[in-house]
Design a protein around this motif. Structure first.
Motif, PDB file in Angstrom:
ATOM      1  N   ASN A 140      -0.817   2.489   7.632  1.00  0.00           N
ATOM      2  CA  ASN A 140      -2.237   2.604   7.953  1.00  0.00           C
ATOM      3  C   ASN A 140      -2.869   3.902   7.450  1.00  0.00           C
ATOM      4  O   ASN A 140      -4.063   3.913   7.125  1.00  0.00           O
ATOM      5  CB  ASN A 140      -2.446   2.485   9.463  1.00  0.00           C
ATOM      6  N   VAL A 141      -2.095   4.979   7.392  1.00  0.00           N
ATOM      7  CA  VAL A 141      -2.659   6.271   6.976  1.00  0.00           C
ATOM      8  C   VAL A 141      -2.290   6.584   5.522  1.00  0.00           C
ATOM      9  O   VAL A 141      -3.161   6.752   4.671  1.00  0.00           O
ATOM     10  CB  VAL A 141      -2.185   7.402   7.915  1.00  0.00           C
ATOM     11  N   GLN A 142      -0.991   6.645   5.225  1.00  0.00           N
ATOM     12  CA  GLN A 142      -0.588   6.912   3.852  1.00  0.00           C
ATOM     13  C   GLN A 142      -1.050   5.789   2.933  1.00  0.00           C
ATOM     14  O   GLN A 142      -1.416   6.030   1.770  1.00  0.00           O
ATOM     15  CB  GLN A 142       0.929   7.085   3.759  1.00  0.00           C
ATOM     16  N   GLY A 143      -1.066   4.566   3.448  1.00  0.00           N
ATOM     17  CA  GLY A 143      -1.562   3.443   2.664  1.00  0.00           C
ATOM     18  C   GLY A 143      -3.024   3.615   2.276  1.00  0.00           C
ATOM     19  O   GLY A 143      -3.435   3.260   1.164  1.00  0.00           O
ATOM     20  N   MET A 144      -3.812   4.174   3.201  1.00  0.00           N
ATOM     21  CA  MET A 144      -5.214   4.472   2.883  1.00  0.00           C
ATOM     22  C   MET A 144      -5.303   5.527   1.782  1.00  0.00           C
ATOM     23  O   MET A 144      -6.078   5.379   0.818  1.00  0.00           O
ATOM     24  CB  MET A 144      -5.944   4.968   4.134  1.00  0.00           C
ATOM     25  N   LEU A 203     -10.539   9.133   9.332  1.00  0.00           N
ATOM     26  CA  LEU A 203     -10.761  10.552   9.035  1.00  0.00           C
ATOM     27  C   LEU A 203     -10.546  10.834   7.553  1.00  0.00           C
ATOM     28  O   LEU A 203     -11.271  11.644   6.954  1.00  0.00           O
ATOM     29  CB  LEU A 203      -9.839  11.425   9.886  1.00  0.00           C
ATOM     30  N   LEU A 204      -9.570  10.165   6.958  1.00  0.00           N
ATOM     31  CA  LEU A 204      -9.364  10.305   5.514  1.00  0.00           C
ATOM     32  C   LEU A 204     -10.598   9.837   4.743  1.00  0.00           C
ATOM     33  O   LEU A 204     -11.021  10.474   3.774  1.00  0.00           O
ATOM     34  CB  LEU A 204      -8.143   9.493   5.069  1.00  0.00           C
ATOM     35  N   LEU A 205     -11.188   8.740   5.189  1.00  0.00           N
ATOM     36  CA  LEU A 205     -12.393   8.228   4.525  1.00  0.00           C
ATOM     37  C   LEU A 205     -13.568   9.182   4.704  1.00  0.00           C
ATOM     38  O   LEU A 205     -14.364   9.377   3.775  1.00  0.00           O
ATOM     39  CB  LEU A 205     -12.751   6.855   5.087  1.00  0.00           C
ATOM     40  N   GLN A 206     -13.681   9.768   5.896  1.00  0.00           N
ATOM     41  CA  GLN A 206     -14.756  10.745   6.115  1.00  0.00           C
ATOM     42  C   GLN A 206     -14.640  11.916   5.147  1.00  0.00           C
ATOM     43  O   GLN A 206     -15.624  12.325   4.514  1.00  0.00           O
ATOM     44  CB  GLN A 206     -14.714  11.258   7.557  1.00  0.00           C
ATOM     45  N   GLU A 207     -13.446  12.470   5.035  1.00  0.00           N
ATOM     46  CA  GLU A 207     -13.224  13.601   4.138  1.00  0.00           C
ATOM     47  C   GLU A 207     -13.418  13.204   2.686  1.00  0.00           C
ATOM     48  O   GLU A 207     -13.962  13.960   1.872  1.00  0.00           O
ATOM     49  CB  GLU A 207     -11.822  14.179   4.358  1.00  0.00           C
ATOM     50  N   TRP A 208     -12.975  11.997   2.351  1.00  0.00           N
ATOM     51  CA  TRP A 208     -13.110  11.518   0.977  1.00  0.00           C
ATOM     52  C   TRP A 208     -14.583  11.414   0.595  1.00  0.00           C
ATOM     53  O   TRP A 208     -14.982  11.778  -0.505  1.00  0.00           O
ATOM     54  CB  TRP A 208     -12.428  10.158   0.827  1.00  0.00           C
ATOM     55  N   VAL A 260       0.824  -1.216   0.000  1.00  0.00           N
ATOM     56  CA  VAL A 260       0.000   0.000   0.000  1.00  0.00           C
ATOM     57  C   VAL A 260       0.855   1.263   0.000  1.00  0.00           C
ATOM     58  O   VAL A 260       0.367   2.343  -0.311  1.00  0.00           O
ATOM     59  CB  VAL A 260      -0.964   0.043   1.209  1.00  0.00           C
ATOM     60  N   ARG A 261       2.126   1.140   0.326  1.00  0.00           N
ATOM     61  CA  ARG A 261       3.005   2.316   0.314  1.00  0.00           C
ATOM     62  C   ARG A 261       3.491   2.648  -1.092  1.00  0.00           C
ATOM     63  O   ARG A 261       4.067   3.722  -1.308  1.00  0.00           O
ATOM     64  CB  ARG A 261       4.195   2.081   1.247  1.00  0.00           C
ATOM     65  N   ASP A 262       3.276   1.742  -2.038  1.00  0.00           N
ATOM     66  CA  ASP A 262       3.714   1.937  -3.425  1.00  0.00           C
ATOM     67  C   ASP A 262       2.492   2.263  -4.280  1.00  0.00           C
ATOM     68  O   ASP A 262       1.847   1.374  -4.837  1.00  0.00           O
ATOM     69  CB  ASP A 262       4.415   0.674  -3.930  1.00  0.00           C
ATOM     70  N   LYS A 263       2.162   3.536  -4.381  1.00  0.00           N
ATOM     71  CA  LYS A 263       0.943   3.952  -5.078  1.00  0.00           C
ATOM     72  C   LYS A 263       0.995   3.624  -6.566  1.00  0.00           C
ATOM     73  O   LYS A 263      -0.027   3.236  -7.152  1.00  0.00           O
ATOM     74  CB  LYS A 263       0.707   5.446  -4.873  1.00  0.00           C
TER      75      LYS A 263
END
Length: 319
Positions: free
Chosen positions: A85-89, A141-146, A48-51
């Motif tokens: 967990n965060v950047q991977g999301m 929180l990223l999902l909420q904003e998304w 997940v770290r490799d976009k």
């Protein structure tokens, strides 16, 4: 339907793949940084770290199940929690957007609530106490904003409590192993409630979300009821295994002092030990969560928690 599971080579992912492949209407792909021992033929190595790589792997997908996470108590450096967990999301969402994929199921955690809370439901404020819980909450929180920017997306979040089952080698297995072999010492009085989730029910609930919750932004605690106290868990384990389980009670303060001693030993030896102050604190904490929303969603767990416990004990300790 083509479903991609990100982080499906572990305990939950392996059981989920096995469950989903029973349906002829679902085509499953697994992306993980390590190969799958049971499903190598449908696994692609990724991270997940490799976009860039992730974007290339999600082409033609209808729904993503994001399981990938750093979750152990002793991850080092702690920045890994946030990188994965965060950047991977964030990477996952951007890769999905590139291919117009609008459905995601994310396994968060009840760790976002913190310890010793009063039976929190999904509306309870987040108060995580460790980096794992903090990073899971930041991912939410990223999902909420998304979703605010992409209201046509279907986002389902599961906050499971500790998951147990056949083949698991986590905290519940370690606890049951100690009880089963007579090496168990109770720290504190043992009256603290322990919400748990059986793996067979977790994967069935994910399948339920795939098939039944296709719209909107939905958040569910997942807990199999009734909640056991630690004393209940010792009793049921002894009954299932037909063993008399002697229980030595250690005062909480002495248990914590012992945990701090193991923290120092781990630091001096640079080794990851099974005992730490964090694990003692979690063992003695009340971890009880409300699952009314899940239980009134239309989902019926296929197994009782007693059946799940029996299946695990028979598979692991009655061979």
């Amino acid at each position: 339907m083509k479903i991609t599971i990100i982080g499906g080579s572990g305990f939950v992912g392996t059981r989920l793949i096995d469950f989903l492949r029973a349906s002829k209407e679902i085509d499953v792909l697994n992306i993980d940084k390590r190969d799958s021992t049971q499903f190598p033929e449908i696994t692609q190595i990724g991270d997940v770290r490799d976009k860039v790589l992730l974007k290339s792997q999600l082409q033609g997908v209808d729904l993503v199940v994001l399981l990938a996470a750093e979750h152990r108590d002793d991850v080092a450096p702690v920045s890994l929690y946030y990188d994965v967990n965060v950047q991977g999301m964030k990477n996952t969402l951007e890769a999905m957007q590139a291919h117009n994929i609008k459905r995601i199921i994310f396994t968060s955690s009840v760790a976002i609530y913190g310890l010793d809370k009063d039976n929190p439901d999904e509306s309870f404020p987040a108060d995580p106490f460790n980096h794992y819980g903090k990073s899971k909450w930041q991912a939410e929180l990223l999902l909420q904003e998304w979703h605010k920017l992409h209201p046509d997306w279907n986002i389902n979040i599961i906050r499971p409590t500790v998951i147990f089952g056949e083949g698991n080698r986590g905290n519940v297995y370690n606890l049951l192993s100690q009880i089963a072999t007579g090496r168990f010492m109770m720290i504190g009085k043992g009256n603290n409630s322990k919400s748990m989730s059986y793996i067979g029910n977790i994967v069935a609930f994910i399948h339920f979300l795939i098939c039944e919750k296709k719209e909107g932004y939905n958040v569910y605690n997942y807990v199999d009821k009734p909640d056991f106290t630690t004393n209940d868990l010792v009793y049921h384990t002894g009954k299932i295994l037909n063993k008399s389980i002697p229980t030595l009670h250690i005062p909480y303060i002495l248990g914590m002092l012992g945990g701090y001693g193991f923290d120092v030993l781990a630091w001096l030896t640079r080794k990851k030990l099974k005992i730490s102050s964090v694990r003692v604190k979690k063992f003695c904490a009340v971890t009880q969560y409300d699952s009314t929303k899940m239980r009134t969603s239309g989902f019926t767990p296929p197994y009782s928690i007693e059946t799940g416990l029996r299946r695990m004990l028979e598979a692991e300790f009655m061979k």
